[in-house]
Write a protein that holds these residues in place. Structure first.
Motif, PDB file in Angstrom:
ATOM      1  N   ASN A  45       0.830  -1.196   0.092  1.00 21.99           N
ATOM      2  CA  ASN A  45      -0.112   0.000  -0.080  1.00 21.99           C
ATOM      3  C   ASN A  45       0.760   1.251   0.108  1.00 21.99           C
ATOM      4  O   ASN A  45       0.447   2.464  -0.062  1.00 21.99           O
ATOM      5  CB  ASN A  45      -1.099  -0.010   0.982  1.00 21.99           C
ATOM      6  CG  ASN A  45      -1.983  -1.240   0.992  1.00 21.99           C
ATOM      7  OD1 ASN A  45      -2.484  -1.564   0.226  1.00 21.99           O
ATOM      8  ND2 ASN A  45      -2.290  -1.803   2.441  1.00 21.99           N
ATOM      9  N   PHE A  46       2.211   1.131  -0.102  1.00 28.99           N
ATOM     10  CA  PHE A  46       3.091   2.308   0.004  1.00 28.99           C
ATOM     11  C   PHE A  46       2.602   3.304  -1.413  1.00 28.99           C
ATOM     12  O   PHE A  46       2.298   2.753  -2.456  1.00 28.99           O
ATOM     13  CB  PHE A  46       4.338   1.892  -0.487  1.00 28.99           C
ATOM     14  CG  PHE A  46       5.290   3.092  -0.236  1.00 28.99           C
ATOM     15  CD1 PHE A  46       5.620   3.945   0.377  1.00 28.99           C
ATOM     16  CD2 PHE A  46       6.355   3.130  -1.582  1.00 28.99           C
ATOM     17  CE1 PHE A  46       6.289   4.984   0.348  1.00 28.99           C
ATOM     18  CE2 PHE A  46       7.241   4.092  -1.602  1.00 28.99           C
ATOM     19  CZ  PHE A  46       7.322   4.954  -0.811  1.00 28.99           C
ATOM     20  N   SER A  47       2.511   4.705  -1.146  1.00 27.77           N
ATOM     21  CA  SER A  47       1.822   5.426  -1.904  1.00 27.77           C
ATOM     22  C   SER A  47       2.307   5.649  -3.251  1.00 27.77           C
ATOM     23  O   SER A  47       1.672   5.529  -4.270  1.00 27.77           O
ATOM     24  CB  SER A  47       1.711   7.016  -1.375  1.00 27.77           C
ATOM     25  OG  SER A  47       2.929   7.446  -0.945  1.00 27.77           O
ATOM     26  N   VAL A  48       3.801   5.574  -3.403  1.00 28.70           N
ATOM     27  CA  VAL A  48       4.245   5.678  -4.666  1.00 28.70           C
ATOM     28  C   VAL A  48       4.002   4.254  -5.669  1.00 28.70           C
ATOM     29  O   VAL A  48       3.871   4.717  -6.972  1.00 28.70           O
ATOM     30  CB  VAL A  48       5.839   5.707  -4.352  1.00 28.70           C
ATOM     31  CG1 VAL A  48       6.562   5.951  -5.773  1.00 28.70           C
ATOM     32  CG2 VAL A  48       6.201   6.745  -3.691  1.00 28.70           C
ATOM     33  N   TYR A  49       3.611   3.192  -5.064  1.00 30.46           N
ATOM     34  CA  TYR A  49       3.390   2.214  -5.861  1.00 30.46           C
ATOM     35  C   TYR A  49       1.965   2.235  -6.413  1.00 30.46           C
ATOM     36  O   TYR A  49       1.481   1.529  -7.346  1.00 30.46           O
ATOM     37  CB  TYR A  49       3.256   0.703  -4.990  1.00 30.46           C
ATOM     38  CG  TYR A  49       4.699   0.449  -4.436  1.00 30.46           C
ATOM     39  CD1 TYR A  49       5.793   0.955  -4.918  1.00 30.46           C
ATOM     40  CD2 TYR A  49       4.510  -0.445  -3.202  1.00 30.46           C
ATOM     41  CE1 TYR A  49       7.277   0.214  -4.340  1.00 30.46           C
ATOM     42  CE2 TYR A  49       5.628  -0.885  -2.589  1.00 30.46           C
ATOM     43  CZ  TYR A  49       6.784  -0.559  -3.179  1.00 30.46           C
ATOM     44  OH  TYR A  49       8.188  -0.798  -2.487  1.00 30.46           O
ATOM     45  N   GLN A  50       1.444   3.048  -5.903  1.00 27.36           N
ATOM     46  CA  GLN A  50      -0.121   3.450  -6.418  1.00 27.36           C
ATOM     47  C   GLN A  50      -0.245   4.365  -7.757  1.00 27.36           C
ATOM     48  O   GLN A  50      -0.982   4.603  -8.209  1.00 27.36           O
ATOM     49  CB  GLN A  50      -0.875   4.127  -5.486  1.00 27.36           C
ATOM     50  CG  GLN A  50      -1.071   3.201  -4.163  1.00 27.36           C
ATOM     51  CD  GLN A  50      -1.116   1.750  -4.269  1.00 27.36           C
ATOM     52  OE1 GLN A  50      -2.032   1.217  -4.975  1.00 27.36           O
ATOM     53  NE2 GLN A  50      -0.361   0.976  -3.809  1.00 27.36           N
ATOM     54  N   THR A  51       1.110   5.040  -7.894  1.00 25.45           N
ATOM     55  CA  THR A  51       1.051   6.151  -9.128  1.00 25.45           C
ATOM     56  C   THR A  51       0.941   5.529 -10.488  1.00 25.45           C
ATOM     57  O   THR A  51       1.333   4.164 -10.533  1.00 25.45           O
ATOM     58  CB  THR A  51       2.350   6.924  -8.920  1.00 25.45           C
ATOM     59  OG1 THR A  51       3.620   5.971  -9.064  1.00 25.45           O
ATOM     60  CG2 THR A  51       2.578   7.621  -7.670  1.00 25.45           C
ATOM     61  N   GLU A  52       0.571   6.150 -11.299  1.00 27.85           N
ATOM     62  CA  GLU A  52       0.156   5.532 -12.603  1.00 27.85           C
ATOM     63  C   GLU A  52       1.623   5.144 -13.343  1.00 27.85           C
ATOM     64  O   GLU A  52       1.563   3.912 -13.928  1.00 27.85           O
ATOM     65  CB  GLU A  52      -0.191   6.596 -13.701  1.00 27.85           C
ATOM     66  CG  GLU A  52      -0.550   5.939 -14.981  1.00 27.85           C
ATOM     67  CD  GLU A  52      -1.515   7.337 -15.984  1.00 27.85           C
ATOM     68  OE1 GLU A  52      -1.657   6.799 -17.085  1.00 27.85           O
ATOM     69  OE2 GLU A  52      -1.565   8.321 -15.339  1.00 27.85           O
ATOM     70  N   PHE A  53       2.750   5.439 -13.067  1.00 27.01           N
ATOM     71  CA  PHE A  53       3.849   5.319 -13.706  1.00 27.01           C
ATOM     72  C   PHE A  53       4.465   3.893 -13.257  1.00 27.01           C
ATOM     73  O   PHE A  53       4.522   2.980 -13.775  1.00 27.01           O
ATOM     74  CB  PHE A  53       5.083   6.204 -13.429  1.00 27.01           C
ATOM     75  CG  PHE A  53       6.341   5.831 -13.880  1.00 27.01           C
ATOM     76  CD1 PHE A  53       6.683   5.481 -15.258  1.00 27.01           C
ATOM     77  CD2 PHE A  53       7.446   5.430 -12.823  1.00 27.01           C
ATOM     78  CE1 PHE A  53       7.984   5.290 -15.455  1.00 27.01           C
ATOM     79  CE2 PHE A  53       8.629   4.864 -13.198  1.00 27.01           C
ATOM     80  CZ  PHE A  53       8.838   4.700 -14.495  1.00 27.01           C
ATOM     81  N   ILE A  54       4.425   3.778 -11.676  1.00 32.63           N
ATOM     82  CA  ILE A  54       4.745   2.523 -11.048  1.00 32.63           C
ATOM     83  C   ILE A  54       3.701   1.326 -11.473  1.00 32.63           C
ATOM     84  O   ILE A  54       4.032   0.151 -11.522  1.00 32.63           O
ATOM     85  CB  ILE A  54       5.080   2.522  -9.935  1.00 32.63           C
ATOM     86  CG1 ILE A  54       6.133   3.790  -9.445  1.00 32.63           C
ATOM     87  CG2 ILE A  54       5.442   1.416  -9.030  1.00 32.63           C
ATOM     88  CD1 ILE A  54       7.574   3.378 -10.129  1.00 32.63           C
ATOM     89  N   ALA A  55       2.605   1.636 -11.472  1.00 30.01           N
ATOM     90  CA  ALA A  55       1.509   0.647 -11.851  1.00 30.01           C
ATOM     91  C   ALA A  55       1.709   0.151 -13.144  1.00 30.01           C
ATOM     92  O   ALA A  55       1.519  -0.973 -13.482  1.00 30.01           O
ATOM     93  CB  ALA A  55       0.227   1.455 -11.789  1.00 30.01           C
ATOM     94  N   ASN A  56       2.237   1.176 -14.110  1.00 31.13           N
ATOM     95  CA  ASN A  56       2.367   0.493 -15.678  1.00 31.13           C
ATOM     96  C   ASN A  56       3.750  -0.453 -15.481  1.00 31.13           C
ATOM     97  O   ASN A  56       3.818  -1.371 -16.508  1.00 31.13           O
ATOM     98  CB  ASN A  56       2.611   1.624 -16.448  1.00 31.13           C
ATOM     99  CG  ASN A  56       1.154   2.524 -16.664  1.00 31.13           C
ATOM    100  OD1 ASN A  56       0.111   1.521 -16.589  1.00 31.13           O
ATOM    101  ND2 ASN A  56       1.295   3.698 -17.087  1.00 31.13           N
TER     102      ASN A  56
END
Length: 210
Positions: A45-56
């Motif tokens: 649930n770390f916030s950066v993992y939820q960003t669009e770039f990292i999700a891609n």
């Protein structure tokens, strides 16, 4: 446990933790030691993992495993790949599955207190479903004449990581082949209790299946 079961293997002398780019290495074996990129173990649930770039870069089925409890499993995979390199190219599906199963079996000894869901990378629900439908999964491979297929485009869904095994439905895990191979190897080892883990890894997959 690595030193106990594989005494001739020169294990890394150091574990090195580092913070690297999110799209960089999570685990890598170097000449200096076993390196662990903590940037990929900060909690699903770390916030950066939820960003669009990292999700891609890392789809949800991968980022949910960005938890500290996966560090040891991933490190052990590194060591097994170093000890027993394997090139699946051109190998039939059944041999690839047994090779994956051999590694799962060894993990049971190297990480005896680690949950099977962590070692497989499946969710607990997916793992439970595999055991509940083990016969159906095996029958699927038989009915569709898949065991001796070696075309990578036909078999990749069964031996590669993914959110699911498409042909087996939404609730199935990706890389179902490691589960199938794991059961085969467990059965074979129960009939050959004197075989060491070293000998198991050196035994051809075809021989185990036959």
């Amino acid at each position: 446990f690595v030193k106990y079961y594989f005494p001739s293997y020169k294990a890394p002398e150091k574990v090195i933790t580092f913070i690297g780019p999110l799209e960089g290495y999570g685990n890598v074996l170097t000449s200096s030691g076993l390196a662990v990129g903590l940037q990929l173990y900060l909690g699903k649930n770390f916030s950066v993992y939820q960003t669009e770039f990292i999700a891609n870069v890392y789809p949800g089925y991968r980022s949910r495993r960005f938890e500290p409890q996966y560090i040891a499993t991933n490190c052990m995979h590194n060591l097994m790949d170093d000890m027993f390199s394997y090139n699946p190219a051109g190998k039939p599906l059944i041999e690839q599955m047994v090779e994956l199963g051999k590694r799962m079996y060894v993990l049971d000894y190297l990480l005896p207190e680690t949950a099977d869901s962590v070692k497989t990378g499946y969710t607990q629900q997916q793992l439970d479903g595999c055991f509940d439908h083990e016969a159906d999964i095996w029958n699927f491979f038989l009915r569709n004449d898949l065991l001796y297929q070696s075309d990578p485009f036909l078999i990749r869904d069964y031996v590669n990581d993914g959110p699911k095994t498409t042909a087996l439905g939404e609730a199935s895990p990706g890389n179902i082949g490691q589960f199938v191979g794991w059961q085969i190897v467990k059965k074979w080892m129960s009939s050959n209790p004197d075989i060491s883990l070293q000998k198991l890894m050196q035994t051809p997959a075809k021989q185990i299946f036959d």
